[in-house]
Design an enzyme around this catalytic site. Sequence first.
Site, PDB file in Angstrom:
ATOM      1  N   GLU A 209      22.844   9.377   3.699  1.00  0.00           N
ATOM      2  CA  GLU A 209      21.864  10.193   4.428  1.00  0.00           C
ATOM      3  C   GLU A 209      21.337   9.450   5.653  1.00  0.00           C
ATOM      4  O   GLU A 209      21.227  10.014   6.741  1.00  0.00           O
ATOM      5  CB  GLU A 209      20.689  10.542   3.508  1.00  0.00           C
ATOM      6  CG  GLU A 209      21.028  11.502   2.402  1.00  0.00           C
ATOM      7  CD  GLU A 209      19.808  11.871   1.577  1.00  0.00           C
ATOM      8  OE1 GLU A 209      19.839  12.938   0.946  1.00  0.00           O
ATOM      9  OE2 GLU A 209      18.832  11.102   1.563  1.00  0.00           O
ATOM     10  N   HIS A 210      20.972   8.188   5.446  1.00  0.00           N
ATOM     11  CA  HIS A 210      20.401   7.407   6.548  1.00  0.00           C
ATOM     12  C   HIS A 210      21.473   6.869   7.488  1.00  0.00           C
ATOM     13  O   HIS A 210      21.254   6.779   8.694  1.00  0.00           O
ATOM     14  CB  HIS A 210      19.572   6.255   5.975  1.00  0.00           C
ATOM     15  CG  HIS A 210      18.392   6.715   5.194  1.00  0.00           C
ATOM     16  ND1 HIS A 210      17.207   7.093   5.786  1.00  0.00           N
ATOM     17  CD2 HIS A 210      18.219   6.907   3.856  1.00  0.00           C
ATOM     18  CE1 HIS A 210      16.353   7.475   4.858  1.00  0.00           C
ATOM     19  NE2 HIS A 210      16.943   7.377   3.678  1.00  0.00           N
TER      20      HIS A 210
END
Length: 506
Positions: A209-210
């Site tokens: 996600e990051h």
Amino acid sequence: MSRVAVVGSGIGGLTAALLLTQQGHEVVMYERAEQVGGRVAFEEQDGYRIDRGPTIVLLPEMLLDILEEGGLPRGSLELLRCDPLYRVHFRSGRVLTKFAGAAEQAEEIDRLYPGEGKGFLRFMEDMSHLYPKGRASFLERGYKNGREFFSPANVSLMVRLRAYRSLRSAVGQYFRNEELRDAFSLQSLYIGGAPFRTPGIYTMLPYAEHAFGIWMLKGGYGTLPQIIARELEGRGVQIHTSTEVDSLRVEGGRCCGVVVQGRQITYDAVLYNGDFPHIEKLLPSGLFKRDKNLAGTTNKTSGATDKPIRHGSFTPSSGCLLIYAAVSKRWPQSQVHQFFLPDSLDSSLHEVFDRGRIPADSSYYVFNPVVLDDSAAPPGESMLYFLVPVPAAPDKDWNDIAEALAVKVLWDAEKRGFPGLTASIVWRRLRTPADARKEGMYGGGSFGIAPMLSQSGVFRPQPKPYPLQGLYAAGASVHPGGGVPIVMQGAKLAVQELIKEMSGHE
């Protein structure tokens, strides 16, 4: 070149057809539903439209690269970056905003949970080294047997990824606060798994996600199968919708075609894209009893074997109550993706996964696409999607359960993030595990089979699932697992196996 039947037109089947036709193979597709796409489709009414199934785009480069390999240029679809990624609303009143940037995220964590930001930075640093190796070992290759999977290099990597722990326990090595442990393990819900059951190898999800961002597809994820189907039809692919395959033809240790409406049709190979546990219903009765080599056995201690893992009974992923609501209102301060958690996510999900009950306090996810895509609803209005994890129990009396739970969730969402919601609903529609089962989803689960340790890696059905020539599989229940780009990657592995076998290089 080979002539291939693709049974099922979910994202796995469509991707396989795209890759096969790009290499000159002839493909004919059979789909039992009235439209292509499987789980990736739209819910529509009165000019409103919203995704029926997947909404979050993770691993955008994997998705775009595979489409490009299949001959669809990157400009064929438009991805919109979600920045911030999403918000997590806790019952305590704290709201954690997830950011892509590591420094910004650490600052946000320290603002709410002083001293915890360094744990996040340590997590990102550790995973930056482990993720590329995990992707290469567990997403980009299949396994013929346990001996391949349990190689010294893979075992070492699994230990470093804490595969022996649950995802929640693995992220617990980085965070002391329970809310942060929830925020960095809820990602297992994307693929229908419980954070306390899903193995630690799935720490790749919160990291991704990051590292790569969270996106949405302009116009909705449901446009993706439409885009691929148009391309396939332009290449001359026959797509037979509302057409159910009766059985698969097997002769002399080879899958040699399909039977459709009583008619036997010969193909060089068959790629199955239904929910995998249903495949045995299509194979000749007694095949697995007659041929012990097809069943295979596994060393329970090491997992090592020279035969395929035996298939039979599987544990389904979680079920979902899905609420689709057309609303005559917008919330400018909202995010595209938001999670609303109960007092204890862990306790709530134990009720769902271990006890098969609806929790007194449910977690839920809200998708609000007009935040980034103004065309997602009429001017000044919204189209909202609520996903509530529930037991994969299609035989429950969902008519009563679903309505009561939907009312409860909508009122809770109004209090915690969407003021005026209930009074502004134009129409709403519910989808339950009973609906999921009717649509062919195994056991009423919405994400294929559950991503447990005993159903991951080599223990999951493989793209070449049996030692039968000419039979391959793709989909959420097949290795490497669920999530649209991951299913596409699985389809790529299946096509590689097919081409290798057809060319005599097995």
